[in-house]
Write a protein that holds these residues in place. Sequence first.
Motif: not given
Length: 110
Positions: A58-71, A83-88
């Motif tokens: 619905i066009g609102r900013a997400v509460e959590s964003l995830q990204f990854s790199v496969r190695l 909603t996350i105090a610092s990056p994980v």
Amino acid sequence: MAFVPGGTAQQNLPIFAQTVASVWSGPDQVHGRAYIDALVADGFSKADMQVTNDETTIGRAVESLQFSVRLGDECLIGQVGPTIASPVTEVAPGLVSGGCLIGQTRPINW
């Protein structure tokens, strides 16, 4: 700290975490492209990455964003958001499907 070409996820976790923290401290905290672009600048392959959407359906900013790199058989995974105090950041096993993230991701087509 530097990217280790051909290195394992564990060997590259320090540079991954450093880059994620750097983007998090800037103005693009919840913009997936900022993380992908910064990781590419460090030497990670965009073809091996996944990222979730910046906005909800619905066009609102997400509460959590995830990204990854496969190695190899493992993944570097990052998670950020208001909603996350610092990056994980962590190393996790790769999925049998070949990716790292479960659920819907967006195309990295820039």
